[in-house]
Design a protein around this motif. Structure first.
Motif, PDB file in Angstrom:
ATOM      1  N   ASN A 563       0.801  -1.225   0.000  1.00 51.78           N
ATOM      2  CA  ASN A 563       0.000   0.000   0.000  1.00 51.78           C
ATOM      3  C   ASN A 563       0.831   1.271   0.000  1.00 51.78           C
ATOM      4  O   ASN A 563       0.410   2.299   0.522  1.00 51.78           O
ATOM      5  CB  ASN A 563      -0.962   0.046   1.203  1.00 51.78           C
ATOM      6  N   PRO A 596      -1.364   6.133  -0.016  1.00 49.32           N
ATOM      7  CA  PRO A 596      -1.964   4.808  -0.182  1.00 49.32           C
ATOM      8  C   PRO A 596      -3.052   4.776  -1.246  1.00 49.32           C
ATOM      9  O   PRO A 596      -3.210   3.777  -1.947  1.00 49.32           O
ATOM     10  CB  PRO A 596      -2.541   4.507   1.199  1.00 49.32           C
ATOM     11  N   GLU A 604      -5.089  -1.670  -8.487  1.00 48.55           N
ATOM     12  CA  GLU A 604      -6.254  -2.054  -9.284  1.00 48.55           C
ATOM     13  C   GLU A 604      -5.878  -2.249 -10.751  1.00 48.55           C
ATOM     14  O   GLU A 604      -6.367  -3.157 -11.412  1.00 48.55           O
ATOM     15  CB  GLU A 604      -7.367  -1.018  -9.136  1.00 48.55           C
ATOM     16  N   HIS A 607      -4.212  -5.389 -11.001  1.00 51.46           N
ATOM     17  CA  HIS A 607      -5.212  -6.449 -10.936  1.00 51.46           C
ATOM     18  C   HIS A 607      -5.821  -6.666 -12.329  1.00 51.46           C
ATOM     19  O   HIS A 607      -6.013  -7.798 -12.766  1.00 51.46           O
ATOM     20  CB  HIS A 607      -6.290  -6.078  -9.921  1.00 51.46           C
ATOM     21  N   ARG A 690      -7.696  -6.667   0.030  1.00 50.81           N
ATOM     22  CA  ARG A 690      -7.724  -5.974   1.311  1.00 50.81           C
ATOM     23  C   ARG A 690      -8.529  -4.685   1.198  1.00 50.81           C
ATOM     24  O   ARG A 690      -8.861  -4.246   0.117  1.00 50.81           O
ATOM     25  CB  ARG A 690      -6.304  -5.695   1.781  1.00 50.81           C
ATOM     26  N   GLY A 691      -8.844  -4.084   2.304  1.00 46.64           N
ATOM     27  CA  GLY A 691      -9.708  -2.906   2.336  1.00 46.64           C
ATOM     28  C   GLY A 691      -9.168  -1.779   1.477  1.00 46.64           C
ATOM     29  O   GLY A 691      -8.004  -1.759   1.113  1.00 46.64           O
ATOM     30  N   GLN A 692     -10.051  -0.846   1.162  1.00 44.53           N
ATOM     31  CA  GLN A 692      -9.589   0.251   0.331  1.00 44.53           C
ATOM     32  C   GLN A 692      -9.626   1.556   1.118  1.00 44.53           C
ATOM     33  O   GLN A 692     -10.412   1.706   2.044  1.00 44.53           O
ATOM     34  CB  GLN A 692     -10.435   0.358  -0.929  1.00 44.53           C
ATOM     35  N   ALA A 694     -10.452   5.238   2.378  1.00 45.12           N
ATOM     36  CA  ALA A 694     -11.786   5.820   2.454  1.00 45.12           C
ATOM     37  C   ALA A 694     -12.044   6.808   1.315  1.00 45.12           C
ATOM     38  O   ALA A 694     -13.182   6.973   0.891  1.00 45.12           O
ATOM     39  CB  ALA A 694     -11.971   6.505   3.799  1.00 45.12           C
ATOM     40  N   VAL A 696     -11.480   6.729  -1.817  1.00 48.29           N
ATOM     41  CA  VAL A 696     -11.507   6.202  -3.184  1.00 48.29           C
ATOM     42  C   VAL A 696     -12.952   5.932  -3.557  1.00 48.29           C
ATOM     43  O   VAL A 696     -13.739   5.438  -2.745  1.00 48.29           O
ATOM     44  CB  VAL A 696     -10.676   4.906  -3.286  1.00 48.29           C
ATOM     45  N   TRP A 698     -15.654   4.537  -6.896  1.00 49.76           N
ATOM     46  CA  TRP A 698     -15.700   3.840  -8.181  1.00 49.76           C
ATOM     47  C   TRP A 698     -16.735   4.513  -9.065  1.00 49.76           C
ATOM     48  O   TRP A 698     -17.862   4.732  -8.638  1.00 49.76           O
ATOM     49  CB  TRP A 698     -16.074   2.377  -7.969  1.00 49.76           C
ATOM     50  N   ARG A 716     -17.475   0.811 -17.642  1.00 46.91           N
ATOM     51  CA  ARG A 716     -16.879  -0.084 -16.644  1.00 46.91           C
ATOM     52  C   ARG A 716     -16.447   0.746 -15.436  1.00 46.91           C
ATOM     53  O   ARG A 716     -16.078   1.915 -15.574  1.00 46.91           O
ATOM     54  CB  ARG A 716     -15.678  -0.807 -17.218  1.00 46.91           C
ATOM     55  N   PRO A 717     -16.517   0.154 -14.268  1.00 42.78           N
ATOM     56  CA  PRO A 717     -16.166   0.906 -13.072  1.00 42.78           C
ATOM     57  C   PRO A 717     -14.655   1.084 -12.963  1.00 42.78           C
ATOM     58  O   PRO A 717     -13.901   0.132 -13.145  1.00 42.78           O
ATOM     59  CB  PRO A 717     -16.689   0.038 -11.931  1.00 42.78           C
ATOM     60  N   TRP A 749     -27.150   1.734  -9.043  1.00 45.56           N
ATOM     61  CA  TRP A 749     -25.703   1.767  -9.217  1.00 45.56           C
ATOM     62  C   TRP A 749     -25.134   3.068  -8.678  1.00 45.56           C
ATOM     63  O   TRP A 749     -24.171   3.107  -7.930  1.00 45.56           O
ATOM     64  CB  TRP A 749     -25.394   1.638 -10.724  1.00 45.56           C
ATOM     65  N   LEU A 752     -25.206   3.583  -5.000  1.00 42.49           N
ATOM     66  CA  LEU A 752     -24.154   2.815  -4.341  1.00 42.49           C
ATOM     67  C   LEU A 752     -22.873   3.619  -4.231  1.00 42.49           C
ATOM     68  O   LEU A 752     -22.135   3.529  -3.260  1.00 42.49           O
ATOM     69  CB  LEU A 752     -23.893   1.546  -5.163  1.00 42.49           C
ATOM     70  N   PHE A 753     -22.607   4.414  -5.213  1.00 41.96           N
ATOM     71  CA  PHE A 753     -21.281   5.032  -5.265  1.00 41.96           C
ATOM     72  C   PHE A 753     -21.238   6.489  -4.865  1.00 41.96           C
ATOM     73  O   PHE A 753     -20.170   7.036  -4.684  1.00 41.96           O
ATOM     74  CB  PHE A 753     -20.693   4.866  -6.675  1.00 41.96           C
TER      75      PHE A 753
ATOM     76  N   PRO B  20     -17.707   2.136   0.824  1.00 45.20           N
ATOM     77  CA  PRO B  20     -18.491   2.636   1.961  1.00 45.20           C
ATOM     78  C   PRO B  20     -19.978   2.522   1.680  1.00 45.20           C
ATOM     79  O   PRO B  20     -20.442   2.801   0.591  1.00 45.20           O
ATOM     80  CB  PRO B  20     -18.075   4.114   2.047  1.00 45.20           C
ATOM     81  N   LEU B  25     -26.153  -2.571   1.633  1.00 47.12           N
ATOM     82  CA  LEU B  25     -26.868  -2.925   0.414  1.00 47.12           C
ATOM     83  C   LEU B  25     -26.523  -4.319  -0.078  1.00 47.12           C
ATOM     84  O   LEU B  25     -27.028  -4.756  -1.095  1.00 47.12           O
ATOM     85  CB  LEU B  25     -26.535  -1.919  -0.688  1.00 47.12           C
ATOM     86  N   PHE B  41     -20.870  -4.513 -16.020  1.00 46.26           N
ATOM     87  CA  PHE B  41     -19.872  -3.479 -16.310  1.00 46.26           C
ATOM     88  C   PHE B  41     -18.510  -4.025 -16.643  1.00 46.26           C
ATOM     89  O   PHE B  41     -17.534  -3.317 -16.635  1.00 46.26           O
ATOM     90  CB  PHE B  41     -19.768  -2.505 -15.140  1.00 46.26           C
ATOM     91  N   ARG B  42     -18.450  -5.251 -16.868  1.00 47.08           N
ATOM     92  CA  ARG B  42     -17.144  -5.822 -17.139  1.00 47.08           C
ATOM     93  C   ARG B  42     -17.342  -6.865 -18.218  1.00 47.08           C
ATOM     94  O   ARG B  42     -18.300  -7.622 -18.156  1.00 47.08           O
ATOM     95  CB  ARG B  42     -16.615  -6.473 -15.873  1.00 47.08           C
ATOM     96  N   SER B 100      -4.832  -8.222   7.174  1.00 50.72           N
ATOM     97  CA  SER B 100      -5.775  -7.221   6.678  1.00 50.72           C
ATOM     98  C   SER B 100      -6.450  -6.453   7.811  1.00 50.72           C
ATOM     99  O   SER B 100      -7.241  -5.557   7.568  1.00 50.72           O
ATOM    100  CB  SER B 100      -6.837  -7.904   5.818  1.00 50.72           C
ATOM    101  N   SER B 130      -4.393   2.956   5.840  1.00 57.75           N
ATOM    102  CA  SER B 130      -4.492   2.520   4.445  1.00 57.75           C
ATOM    103  C   SER B 130      -5.336   1.255   4.314  1.00 57.75           C
ATOM    104  O   SER B 130      -5.696   0.854   3.217  1.00 57.75           O
ATOM    105  CB  SER B 130      -3.093   2.287   3.859  1.00 57.75           C
ATOM    106  N   LEU B 131      -5.623   0.624   5.424  1.00 57.39           N
ATOM    107  CA  LEU B 131      -6.373  -0.633   5.392  1.00 57.39           C
ATOM    108  C   LEU B 131      -7.792  -0.495   5.927  1.00 57.39           C
ATOM    109  O   LEU B 131      -8.632  -1.355   5.719  1.00 57.39           O
ATOM    110  CB  LEU B 131      -5.651  -1.696   6.228  1.00 57.39           C
ATOM    111  N   VAL B 132      -8.031   0.575   6.665  1.00 55.65           N
ATOM    112  CA  VAL B 132      -9.337   0.695   7.309  1.00 55.65           C
ATOM    113  C   VAL B 132     -10.343   1.120   6.250  1.00 55.65           C
ATOM    114  O   VAL B 132     -10.145   2.073   5.504  1.00 55.65           O
ATOM    115  CB  VAL B 132      -9.299   1.691   8.474  1.00 55.65           C
ATOM    116  N   ALA B 133     -11.394   0.356   6.120  1.00 58.48           N
ATOM    117  CA  ALA B 133     -12.441   0.736   5.181  1.00 58.48           C
ATOM    118  C   ALA B 133     -13.754   0.627   5.928  1.00 58.48           C
ATOM    119  O   ALA B 133     -14.017  -0.392   6.544  1.00 58.48           O
ATOM    120  CB  ALA B 133     -12.420  -0.197   3.969  1.00 58.48           C
TER     121      ALA B 133
END
Lengths: 754, 172
Positions: A563, A596, A604, A607, A690-692, A694, A696, A698, A716-717, A749, A752-753, B20, B25, B41-42, B100, B130-133
């Motif tokens: 990270n 981070p 991503e 990925h 792992r978590g992302q 706060a 960020v 999509w 695409r997201p 959608w 959600l974001f 978040p 949901l 979407f993919r 994590s 960096s890991l807390v979501a």
């Protein structure tokens, strides 16, 4: 008057000699004490934690228990025994004094299900939260000695070997005071008549002095020093001490850059057995090797070797070391040399441990007796590496019509969160020490360098959806040379989005991007990622025209997997002194070097490399639901194939190529990636993302990089750092710059974001 | 652990789950997944069949949460009596079991504060952040640890800023 002068000169000479003797004396004592009185540090692997949920199968635990020397037994009634019944293992652990406390020996019942530990309990059924097995003993390290040794004490050496050594090399060893007058006279005479200094005439003591302190060149000056030091050595130490040190020091073989010193290591190296269990004919071979380790090498020159051995046996019989019957029996034996040199189990990893110790310790600290070194080696990961890599290489060679044994490889497996080096492979024959490619092979990294360019761009305000040009490019470097990188497929791809240029590993787009962002910025990113040297400041470095070792690549990639936090790769967890306790602990070290959220975007994109890009074959090579991130690397004429990537808390770097740097038919995708996939499959890491961070979000993006409704075809997201995405929503076919005013869209959608 | 085989087949869904507000949901999404055959979407994976050995997810019946919690408790006991090294050792052992968990970084940061290794405390807290979501309370705790670490280094304005971040999350 003349006599007075002579007296003065004599006196001066004597004074110089005395001073010189004092000097030599200090050298002798220092060196000898350092060699002799150090007890080796014992080195251990990481210990296997046992708890409900531990991601390790019954089969793997059983393999580990076997490696640890546990015995499968119907009655698990003493430490070191286990019984496997289907998906259950009953084990009586041995207990161990760890650096952070003692683990008791105890009986445990391990229930497995679907490749993981399901439950750990005591015999009475009560649950055990956490236990650990004893660690695997992986070797010894002799302080101040860069080679590995297997030290033997005089009592454990077969008496025939000791007597035989004296009979062959120095019959009067037990009587003389370090030098043999007769021997020297004979040697001098031979030298005078032959005009060169070749004859030995050395006592065991002199040979030892030569090995311990002196350069190998044959000068009279060195000979004189050798004699003086031999006298001093005999004055300070008894015959047993000198003999024992000789046995552990004598040079009897060579393997690549590694010298085989000492009969203990020699026994393992040539016969694969411990010294005390060698037969007479094997002992004689070892003694015979002293005269010419290379000339009489039993693997390379078996004829000469057997002759030499039999000469030694004859001397032994004549000296009464062995009987006539022994002699006859021994001379009839074959050489009995093992096919593969017996080794310390993990030579590449031990090499790393040795280097880290040499960096982090003063020699005096290491001279402490009986240190225990707890390392990060994970035996199961290491075993997987050693099995999977050679097997996969053979398969790749068959597929591409290469000769068996053509390819070499190196690999590093690490734990991103802590920087632990879990496994290390220095070559496709892991049991061989010698050239440690994982640490020492510097090979151009190709596209593995690209993530640094894209990270620099993200730092400069680019987003993953910024369109960038992939047109042909010519760069004039500072030295006036033209640099014209071309795409691998020799075509330009218009204006791909930034992430797609990385995902598809476009050279032209990357070179343009790097030049726009600025070479200095890219090099700064490379530096902060943890590359511990300054690559030459030329643009071609952005596409990987710079050699790094797999270990350096692992360090570089570690910062991405971590990270944006730099964590030094580390092979040692703690060093413990028998009385003073923990001497040093390598605790968690993290250092923030990148934002981070910017690294998150890069992750991503990496990925996506494994989904749609150059590494998309991972979708069928590994379970499709695994979250993976990584990058391929290929260099000119396919000389080097690389893959670096991670999942969860496991990262692996693989290099495949040829030692002579010849071209191969392989790319990063076809040469290194299949090996990487096999390694990962064996490692079976936690496969969750792992978590992302706060901040960020999509957003749906079209092919032109505009934020559009998610209902648009091809939307695409793409992750953005909040506030960096273009405002508002565009029509489905909009370009990145043409934003329409906040089109109202209340689909699930968007809810959600936003 | 929210993962189930149904979700795991949809990378997309897992990603949303990490955003978040998405957790609330998630039920809705699962319904959506059940009725939708592919990800909108993919580009679809083309329905490539997975090899049989790989279709099952190896989700253990029990996860490592208990053992991590146990190690954290033990570490607390050590922290309470000032045994910082021992506490750090336990927490790092937990970290190797589950890297994590941002809570672990928070607790390690507290140990570093106790050791007065302020610069390191700040870095460890930053890694936690960096890991807390999606856990404002934990995030605020990490900011408070950051504030202490900065004060310890004499960075008063930085400390104030970190404290304000904690307050902004509703945990002053």
């Amino acid at each position: 008057m003349v006599r007075w002068r002579l007296f003065q000169v004599g006196l001066l000479g004597l004074a110089v000699l005395v001073v010189w003797m004092f000097y030599l004396n200090a050298v002798v004592r220092d060196g000898f004490d350092g060699q002799r009185f150090s007890i080796p540090a014992r080195v251990y692997s990481e210990a296997q934690d046992l708890y409900a949920g531990a991601p390790v199968s019954a089969d793997r635990v059983e393999i580990l228990l076997d490696d640890l020397g546990y015995r499968s037994s119907s009655r698990v009634n003493q430490p070191g025994r286990y019984r496997r019944t289907g998906q259950t293992i009953e084990v009586h652990t041995r207990g161990f004094e760890f650096w952070d406390g003692a683990e008791p020996a105890r009986r445990l019942l391990l229930d497995f299900s679907q490749g993981s530990v399901n439950r750990v309990s005591e015999p009475d059924g009560s649950a055990v939260l956490l236990a650990r097995l004893d660690p695997l003993f992986i070797g010894q390290i002799y302080p101040g000695v860069s080679e590995d040794r297997i030290l033997v004490s005089l009592e454990t050496v077969p008496p025939t070997l000791v007597a035989g050594l004296i009979a062959v090399e120095d019959q009067h060893f037990l009587d003389h005071h370090g030098i043999s007058i007769v021997g020297i006279a004979r040697a001098l005479w031979a030298n005078v008549t032959s005009g060169s200094i070749e004859q030995g005439g050395s006592t065991l003591t002199q040979q030892l002095v030569k090995n311990l302190y002196l350069s190998p060149d044959q000068t009279l000056w060195r000979k004189a020093n050798e004699a003086l030091m031999a006298l001093l050595l005999e004055a300070h130490y008894d015959k047993e001490a000198i003999l024992e040190t000789y046995l552990n020091e004598v040079y009897i073989g060579q393997q690549g850059r590694r010298s085989i010193n000492g009969f203990g290591l020699g026994a393992q190296f040539f016969f694969g057995s411990p010294l005390p269990s060698l037969d007479i004919h094997q002992q004689a071979m070892l003694v015979g090797l002293i005269k010419g380790p290379s000339y009489y090498n039993p693997r390379r020159n078996p004829e000469r070797a057997i002759q030499r051995r039999n000469v030694v046996l004859r001397v032994w019989r004549e000296a009464g070391v062995i009987s006539q019957a022994d002699y006859e029996h021994a001379t009839r034996q074959p050489l009995d040399v093992s096919a593969v040199p017996g080794q310390a189990s993990y030579p590449a990893f031990m090499d790393l441990v040795r280097r880290q110790l040499a960096e982090g310790y003063r020699k005096e600290d290491l001279l402490a007796e009986g240190l225990t070194v707890f390392t990060t080696l994970n035996p199961l990961a290491q075993n997987s590496l050693e099995q999977r890599v050679p097997a996969k290489l053979a398969e790749i060679e068959r597929q591409h019509g290469l000769q068996a044994g053509d390819l070499e490889a190196a690999a590093v497996v690490t734990r991103p969160s802590t920087g632990d080096v879990l496994a290390l492979l220095g070559g496709r024959k892991p049991e061989l020490a010698g050239f440690n490619r994982a640490l020492d092979a510097r090979r151009p990294v190709g596209s593995l360098m690209k993530p640094a360019v894209y990270l620099a761009a993200l730092e400069q305000g680019y987003t993953l959806a910024t369109p960038i040009s992939d047109a042909e490019v010519t760069v004039t470097a500072e030295d006036g040379k033209l640099w014209q990188p071309r795409n691998y497929d020799k075509t330009s791809h218009g204006t791909p989005l930034l992430m797609d240029a990385l995902v598809n590993s476009y050279n032209q787009a990357t070179a343009r991007l790097g030049m726009t962002v600025g070479l200095a910025e890219v090099f700064d990113v490379i530096d902060r990622l943890g590359v511990d040297e300054r690559p030459p400041a030329v643009p071609s470095v952005m596409l990987g025209a710079h050699g790094l070792s797999p270990m350096q690549v692992a360090q570089y990639f570690q910062t991405i997997a971590g990270n944006g936090f730099y964590t030094p790769l580390n092979a040692i967890r703690a060093v413990v002194h028998p009385e003073d306790g923990v001497l040093q602990r390598y605790d968690l070290s993290v250092e923030n070097r990148f934002r981070p959220e910017q690294v998150f975007l890069l992750q991503e994109a990496l990925h996506e490399v494994t989904r749609q890009g150059t590494a998309r074959s991972l979708r069928w090579r590994l379970p499709e639901h695994w979250w993976l991130a990584g990058k391929t690397g290929t260099t000119d004429d396919n000389r080097d194939a690389w893959f670096a990537g991670y999942s969860g808390d496991r990262q692996a770097v693989v290099w495949v190529g040829r030692d002579g740097n010849e071209p191969t038919p392989l790319t990063g995708s076809t040469g290194a990636l299949p090996v990487w996939a096999d390694i990962m499959q064996a490692l079976n890491p936690v496969q969750e993302r792992r978590g992302q961070p706060a901040n960020v979000e999509w957003l749906p993006v079209n092919a032109q990089g505009a934020v559009v409704s998610e209902r648009c075809d091809g939307a695409r997201p793409v992750p953005f750092i909040k506030g960096t995405a273009p405002n508002g929503r565009s029509r489905c076919d909009a370009g990145a710059d043409t934003q329409t005013e906040g089109e109202e869209d209340d689909s699930w959608w968007q809810r959600l974001f936003n | 652990m929210v993962a189930t085989p149904v979700q795991l087949r949809h990378t997309q869904v897992r990603r949303w789950l990490a955003t978040p507000g998405a957790l609330m949901l998630s039920g809705l999404i699962l319904v959506g997944c059940a009725t939708q055959s592919s990800d909108p979407f993919r580009p679809d994976t083309g329905g490539k069949p997975e090899s049989p050995a790989r279709t099952e997810t190896s989700e253990p019946a029990m996860d490592s949460g208990d053992v991590v919690a146990g190690l954290r408790r033990e570490a607390w006991e050590q922290q309470a009596v000032g045994e910082w090294e021992a506490a750090a050792g336990l927490l790092e052992r937990a970290l190797r079991i589950d890297a994590s968990k941002a809570e672990l970084y928070h607790q390690i940061a507290e140990v570093r504060l106790g050791q007065e290794r302020f610069a390191e405390a700040e870095q460890v807290a930053a890694k936690g952040l960096s890991l807390v979501a999606d856990d404002p309370e934990l995030e605020a705790s990490l900011w408070r640890a950051t504030a202490q670490a900065r004060s310890g280094q004499g960075d008063m304005s930085g400390a104030r800023e970190a404290r304000e971040r904690a307050c902004a999350l509703g945990y002053c």
